[in-house]
Design a protein around this motif. Sequence first.
Motif, PDB file in Angstrom:
ATOM      1  N   ASP A   1       0.814  -1.216   0.000  1.00 36.52           N
ATOM      2  CA  ASP A   1       0.000   0.000   0.000  1.00 36.52           C
ATOM      3  C   ASP A   1       0.845   1.262   0.000  1.00 36.52           C
ATOM      4  N   LYS A   2       2.124   1.115  -0.232  1.00 40.82           N
ATOM      5  CA  LYS A   2       3.037   2.252  -0.205  1.00 40.82           C
ATOM      6  C   LYS A   2       2.698   3.228  -1.329  1.00 40.82           C
ATOM      7  N   LEU A   3       2.722   4.509  -0.991  1.00 38.88           N
ATOM      8  CA  LEU A   3       2.541   5.552  -2.000  1.00 38.88           C
ATOM      9  C   LEU A   3       3.895   5.903  -2.598  1.00 38.88           C
ATOM     10  N   LEU A   4       3.942   5.914  -3.917  1.00 38.88           N
ATOM     11  CA  LEU A   4       5.185   6.202  -4.625  1.00 38.88           C
ATOM     12  C   LEU A   4       5.121   7.576  -5.275  1.00 38.88           C
ATOM     13  N   THR A   5       6.253   8.239  -5.324  1.00 34.31           N
ATOM     14  CA  THR A   5       6.351   9.503  -6.049  1.00 34.31           C
ATOM     15  C   THR A   5       6.315   9.206  -7.544  1.00 34.31           C
TER      16      THR A   5
ATOM     17  N   PRO B   1      -4.033   4.785 -11.967  1.00 30.53           N
ATOM     18  CA  PRO B   1      -4.706   5.743 -11.090  1.00 30.53           C
ATOM     19  C   PRO B   1      -3.703   6.531 -10.265  1.00 30.53           C
ATOM     20  N   ALA B   2      -3.909   7.830 -10.180  1.00 27.71           N
ATOM     21  CA  ALA B   2      -3.017   8.715  -9.433  1.00 27.71           C
ATOM     22  C   ALA B   2      -3.817   9.424  -8.341  1.00 27.71           C
ATOM     23  N   TYR B   3      -3.113   9.832  -7.304  1.00 29.73           N
ATOM     24  CA  TYR B   3      -3.726  10.516  -6.169  1.00 29.73           C
ATOM     25  C   TYR B   3      -3.009  11.832  -5.953  1.00 29.73           C
ATOM     26  N   LYS B   4      -3.779  12.900  -5.884  1.00 26.27           N
ATOM     27  CA  LYS B   4      -3.195  14.214  -5.621  1.00 26.27           C
ATOM     28  C   LYS B   4      -3.247  14.482  -4.136  1.00 26.27           C
ATOM     29  N   ILE B   5      -2.109  14.796  -3.565  1.00 27.09           N
ATOM     30  CA  ILE B   5      -2.005  15.172  -2.160  1.00 27.09           C
ATOM     31  C   ILE B   5      -1.388  16.563  -2.162  1.00 27.09           C
ATOM     32  N   GLY B   6      -2.234  17.553  -1.949  1.00 32.95           N
ATOM     33  CA  GLY B   6      -1.769  18.928  -2.100  1.00 32.95           C
ATOM     34  C   GLY B   6      -1.425  19.159  -3.555  1.00 32.95           C
ATOM     35  N   ASN B   7      -0.202  19.568  -3.825  1.00 28.60           N
ATOM     36  CA  ASN B   7       0.228  19.758  -5.216  1.00 28.60           C
ATOM     37  C   ASN B   7       1.120  18.610  -5.687  1.00 28.60           C
ATOM     38  N   LYS B   8       1.145  17.523  -4.929  1.00 24.94           N
ATOM     39  CA  LYS B   8       1.977  16.363  -5.278  1.00 24.94           C
ATOM     40  C   LYS B   8       1.103  15.226  -5.800  1.00 24.94           C
TER      41      LYS B   8
END
Length: 97
Positions: free
Chosen positions: A41-45, A70-77
Amino acid sequence: MSKEILQLENTNANDFKNEIVKDVTNALKGYAETLQNPEIDKLLTRQETCEMLSISLVTLWDWTKKDLLPAYKIGNKVRYKKQEILLALQQMNKFSS
């Protein structure tokens, strides 16, 4: 508050109970596998994702735009889930064979 009515036909209480137990057991097995392998479940850059897939940032952007990954936006990342990347790769390989 409204009530919902569930009506079951052609099944007995024991069969119904067994189906519920089977589904709950399967859900718990999946959860247990996640707990045993926290890396899944690790989030990768974006850079880590590119390295994992051996692709460029442009290709990653293209695949994300086409909803292949699928991508996830966390703030501007932007972050990608490792498990979803692996599943997407399986789907891509399935289409090409």
